[in-house]
Enzyme design. Structure first.
Site, PDB file in Angstrom:
ATOM      1  CE  LYS A  36      -0.310   0.128   5.054  1.00  0.00           C
ATOM      2  NZ  LYS A  36      -1.184   0.082   6.239  1.00  0.00           N
ATOM      3  CE1 TYR A 264      13.798  31.760   0.462  1.00  0.00           C
ATOM      4  CE2 TYR A 264      13.605  29.392   0.838  1.00  0.00           C
ATOM      5  CZ  TYR A 264      13.467  30.496   0.008  1.00  0.00           C
ATOM      6  OH  TYR A 264      13.002  30.327  -1.269  1.00  0.00           O
TER       7      TYR A 264
END
EC number: 5.1.1.1
Length: 389
Positions: A36, A264
């Site tokens: 899955k 940043y």
């Protein structure tokens, strides 16, 4: 066709085959491998093919759409799926020969109706809730559900091939209590006239730690990919090989003086003159932004080097320091892989993020190219295969 991908999850087929064979050695019974969530991030088709080659009897997904995608990808082996919405199309599942996990009477009737409409027999496995309190029929539902399943089986509409439940992993005492409840359910099912071929309760953790919970089948996920479900034991200690090597490459090198701010916010400032390497992988690719400043590292040219500055959506920065003169653009950078080969284990990220290795690998994004490799995990994948995926 994708060529020259900057972001690669190299998936070792020998590792997955080895891990499934390891499970078979431990249990001596049938093995269902769960693929899955795109094979826990490894690529569902890649994982399914390798697991089946390693001796898995069946593969499993959460929902029907995942199972149908495997059929479309050429997987012909038995497939089980068990998590269904109210509008689930059981007709497609029946037509594609997918075994449907049934958790309540409404699902059983819908599956029988789909089989009746197609003039065929649907295959079901009954899922029981034995204490996890998620999907699965509650004990008070069992008598009526089993009686109706037996009636539909006699009518040739539904064949019940298995019965299963899922452990809460809340400790041995709770596991044994769930097993006792499960045994009651299996006995009641047999009394209704149904003899299930597959009886499975153990997932990865119980498969490794609780032989008394193996029954005749185990249903494993994360250990098929070589990752440990146990906090106190590593993959290597369990005889497993991590299958995924997450890697990228250096696309820019920049020498900077002491005092240079990085990325940043300048939350990292270089204390000394150094060289910074730009790597095109970011939080859009499943690399947690919160790793910045947390002490995470990568391997470059066989050396451990720190991630510095804030991680962007598409890129991050590594301080390569004294390696600079040895590096060229295109140099491979390994974010995580098999620690036995010198790579950072995925558990470093999981620990820093206060989560589990499952979440990290399942969260690797769709821009990352999954490349099946016959080389050992972390080896050189075939470039031709890479270009053709």
């Amino acid at each position: 066709m994708r060529t020259g991908s900057m972001r690669v999850a190299e998936i070792s087929l020998p590792a997955i085959r080895h891990n499934v064979q390891r499970v078979r050695e431990l249990t001596g019974g049938r093995v269902i491998v769960v693929v899955k969530a795109d094979g826990y991030g490894h690529g569902a088709r890649i994982a399914a093919q390798a697991a089946l080659a390693g001796g898995a009897s069946m593969v499993a997904t959460a929902d029907i759409e995942e199972a149908l995608a495997l059929r479309e990808a050429g997987i012909e082996a038995p497939i089980l799926c068990w998590l269904h919405g109210v509008g689930a199309d059981f007709g497609q599942a029946v037509a594609a020969r997918i075994e449907v996990g049934v958790s309540h009477a409404q699902q059983l009737e819908a599956l029988a109706a789909a089989a009746r409409e197609q003039g065929t027999t649907a295959t079901a496995q009954l899922k029981l809730d034995t204490g996890l309190s998620r999907n699965g029929a509650a004990p008070e539902e069992w008598p009526a559900l089993f009686a109706r399943a037996a009636e539909l089986q006699r009518a040739g509409l539904v064949r019940v091939s298995g019965v299963f439940s899922h452990l809460a992993n809340a400790g041995d005492a709770h596991d044994r209590a769930q097993a006792a409840r499960f045994d009651e359910g299996v006995a009641l099912l047999r009394a209704s006239g149904i003899e299930p071929e597959m009886i499975h309760l153990a997932a990865s953790a119980a498969t490794l730690t609780s032989p008394h919970l193996h029954y005749n089948t185990v249903r494993v996920g994360v250990i098929a990919y070589g990752l440990s479900p146990l906090a106190d034991r590593s993959s290597a200690q369990l005889g497993l090989i991590p299958a995924m090597t997450l890697r990228s490459e250096i696309v820019a090198l920049r020498g900077v003086p002491a005092g240079t701010g990085v990325s940043y916010g300048f939350n990292h400032v270089c204390e000394t003159a150094t060289t910074l390497a730009l790597v095109p992988m970011g939080y859009a690719d499943g690399m947690p932004r919160a790793l910045n400043g947390a002490g995470a590292w990568v391997t470059v040219a066989g050396e451990h080097r720190p991630i510095v500055g804030r991680i962007g959506m598409d890129q991050f920065i590594v301080d390569v320091g004294p390696l600079a003169g040895r590096l060229e653009l295109g140099e491979r950078v390994v974010l995580f892989g098999d620690p036995e080969r010198g790579h950072p284990p995925v558990e470093i990220w999981a620990g820093l993020m206060r989560t589990i290795n499952y979440e990290i690998v399942a969260g690797i994004g769709p821009r990352v190219l999954r490349v099946p490799a016959e080389a050992p995990a972390g080896g050189d994948a075939d470039r031709g295969a890479e270009a053709g995926q």
